[in-house]
Design a protein around this motif. Sequence first.
Motif, mmCIF file in Angstrom:
data_model
loop_
_atom_site.group_PDB
_atom_site.id
_atom_site.type_symbol
_atom_site.label_atom_id
_atom_site.label_comp_id
_atom_site.label_asym_id
_atom_site.label_seq_id
_atom_site.Cartn_x
_atom_site.Cartn_y
_atom_site.Cartn_z
ATOM 1 N N GLN A 18 -29.312 -64.147 18.016
ATOM 2 C CA GLN A 18 -29.787 -62.975 17.285
ATOM 3 C C GLN A 18 -30.851 -62.209 18.053
ATOM 4 O OE1 GLN A 18 -28.311 -61.899 14.467
ATOM 5 N NE2 GLN A 18 -29.572 -60.042 14.696
ATOM 6 N N ASP A 19 -31.710 -62.908 18.808
ATOM 7 C CA ASP A 19 -32.760 -62.180 19.529
ATOM 8 C C ASP A 19 -32.160 -61.287 20.617
ATOM 9 O OD1 ASP A 19 -32.268 -64.788 20.984
ATOM 10 O OD2 ASP A 19 -33.594 -63.801 22.423
ATOM 11 N N VAL B 157 -29.075 -59.958 20.354
ATOM 12 C CA VAL B 157 -28.438 -58.878 19.586
ATOM 13 C C VAL B 157 -29.461 -57.827 19.199
ATOM 14 C CG1 VAL B 157 -27.205 -58.317 17.441
ATOM 15 C CG2 VAL B 157 -26.619 -60.402 18.706
ATOM 16 N N ASP B 158 -30.636 -58.264 18.749
ATOM 17 C CA ASP B 158 -31.681 -57.319 18.350
ATOM 18 C C ASP B 158 -32.183 -56.506 19.540
ATOM 19 O OD1 ASP B 158 -31.455 -58.305 15.802
ATOM 20 O OD2 ASP B 158 -33.177 -59.669 15.967
ATOM 21 N N ALA B 159 -32.309 -57.168 20.711
ATOM 22 C CA ALA B 159 -32.781 -56.451 21.906
ATOM 23 C C ALA B 159 -31.804 -55.350 22.304
ATOM 24 C CB ALA B 159 -32.976 -57.432 23.062
ATOM 25 N N THR C 222 -18.975 -57.058 16.438
ATOM 26 C CA THR C 222 -20.341 -56.930 16.945
ATOM 27 C C THR C 222 -20.626 -58.093 17.896
ATOM 28 O OG1 THR C 222 -21.317 -58.254 15.170
ATOM 29 C CG2 THR C 222 -21.062 -55.878 14.764
ATOM 30 N N SER D 38 -22.851 -60.285 17.413
ATOM 31 C CA SER D 38 -23.047 -61.478 16.577
ATOM 32 C C SER D 38 -21.725 -62.188 16.335
ATOM 33 C CB SER D 38 -23.685 -61.082 15.238
ATOM 34 O OG SER D 38 -24.981 -60.559 15.427
ATOM 35 N N VAL E 117 -24.516 -51.747 20.203
ATOM 36 C CA VAL E 117 -24.156 -52.529 19.018
ATOM 37 C C VAL E 117 -22.775 -53.159 19.154
ATOM 38 C CG1 VAL E 117 -23.796 -52.445 16.527
ATOM 39 C CG2 VAL E 117 -25.610 -51.068 17.572
ATOM 40 N N ALA F 288 -29.605 -53.894 20.203
ATOM 41 C CA ALA F 288 -29.555 -52.903 19.129
ATOM 42 C C ALA F 288 -30.721 -51.925 19.212
ATOM 43 C CB ALA F 288 -29.551 -53.608 17.782
ATOM 44 N N SER F 289 -31.869 -52.383 19.719
ATOM 45 C CA SER F 289 -33.024 -51.491 19.844
ATOM 46 C C SER F 289 -32.766 -50.371 20.838
ATOM 47 C CB SER F 289 -34.261 -52.295 20.263
ATOM 48 O OG SER F 289 -34.106 -52.808 21.581
ATOM 49 N N ASN G 104 -36.895 -60.267 24.023
ATOM 50 C CA ASN G 104 -37.433 -61.092 22.938
ATOM 51 C C ASN G 104 -37.519 -62.579 23.278
ATOM 52 O OD1 ASN G 104 -37.593 -58.785 21.287
ATOM 53 N ND2 ASN G 104 -35.468 -59.019 20.625
#
Length: 480
Positions: free
Chosen positions: A10-11, A13-15, A2, A4, A22, A17-18, A96
């Motif tokens: 992490q911010d 990665v989250d952006a 991934t 990560s 991934v 993933a949304s 983010n």
Amino acid sequence: MTFSDLNIDQDLVDALASHGIVEPFPIQSQTIPLALSGQDIIGQAKTGTGKTFGFGLPLIQRLGLNPEPGVKALVVVPTRELCVQVAEDLTLATANRDTKVVAVYGGKAYEGQVEQLKAGAQIVVGTPGRLLDLAGQRLLSLTNVEVMVLDEADKMLDLGFLPDVEKLFAQTSSTRHTMLFSATMPGPVVALARRFMNRPIHIRATDPDEGLTQANIKHVIYRAHSLDKDEVIARILQAEGRGKTVIFTRTKRAAAKLVEELNDRGFNAAAVHGDLNQEQRERAMAAFKAGKKDILIATDVAARGIDVNDVTHVINHTIPDDHDTYLHRAGRTGRAGKTGIAVTFVDWDDLHKWALINRALDFGQPEPVETYSSSPHLYTDLDIPAGVKGRLKPSPAAPNTEKPPRAEGEERPARSRSRQRTRGGSGSGSGSSGDASAPAATAERSAEGGGAHDGGAPTRRRRTRRRRPSGGAAPAAPQA
């Protein structure tokens, strides 16, 4: 693996993933760790394999969560369409954090772009001409650039932008972190890298046993007649499972003509070419990405800016000039690991071009199959349902100008006649020119409102001229 696992914040990665992003692609997993360490990189991978996030994520992470206002990173791209696409991807990744991204390119008003620069945008994505223009007007300063990326460097070479790129490099600090990405690596691009990069590492994210073309794209080559191409394309557009489709033409005129033809046949097509202004091009591209239009007809100006994951078919209405252009056109489909189909039409006059492309890409098809809209193999090759014709809606019926036959006993409708004065002094059709009573009869009909003006329509006054008797004396005036 991934993002990560690649030590991406992490911010970020989250952006990603949304939006369903991934797992990193090979070019990303190889370049991100090196780029995070500040290593200069030459990244080489086929188009559509994720180079943008390969340089974009390390670039964003290097600037930090709350970077100071002002240009800290510069991404140089060859075309307006690619500029918009890269800026959108970087904006997605920075959702983010406070980092601001601005796209700087020609064909748009300066004011909006300058306002974003003055507002403190930290990442600038731009085309060479507009970047130099703004820098020359002192509206853009590159002195504090920490990271510089040259994307699609081979296309820069094709468009003659390398001298402009050198000028941009000269305006940045020699201590900057530099990354260069391209699908192919011609000599002048390698020379540019040696001049402006510090001991770069060359990364090739390809399988040594894999050919130049992507394995997940099916390539179909036909020798087609120019007068039958529109019909063939219209039938291909009705193939089973066809999604968004990009059709490439050689000229702007051919693109404009084809979009009109396909829309007339009932398809939902838009066009992107040089005769359209920037707003029209962006509107067409946005409609295509949003699915409002499922067919995009484009010249090569847009070949590297179409990053849409669900393009199932690419059709080369005319064969590209070389194998690199072919790869970039075909690379609009089969993106993000999906499968795709690339169909190429070869005109009789372009067989020599195909011979060079076939040899360079090792297709093993020296003689394209002669194909017409009625050829059975067209249907089987591309999963076109039997009996399909090249039109989704019928042609508009021509108006019926024939008059119905007159029923038996029906009176003939009155006809209007235009009477012309003759040398004899009487209107044509009003009687013989030698008839002395003709003028009186004409006056009598006019007084009654009859003749050609039946029904109360206004009458036109006519003058009659009487021929003088041979004696030369004028006739006596009539008595009241």
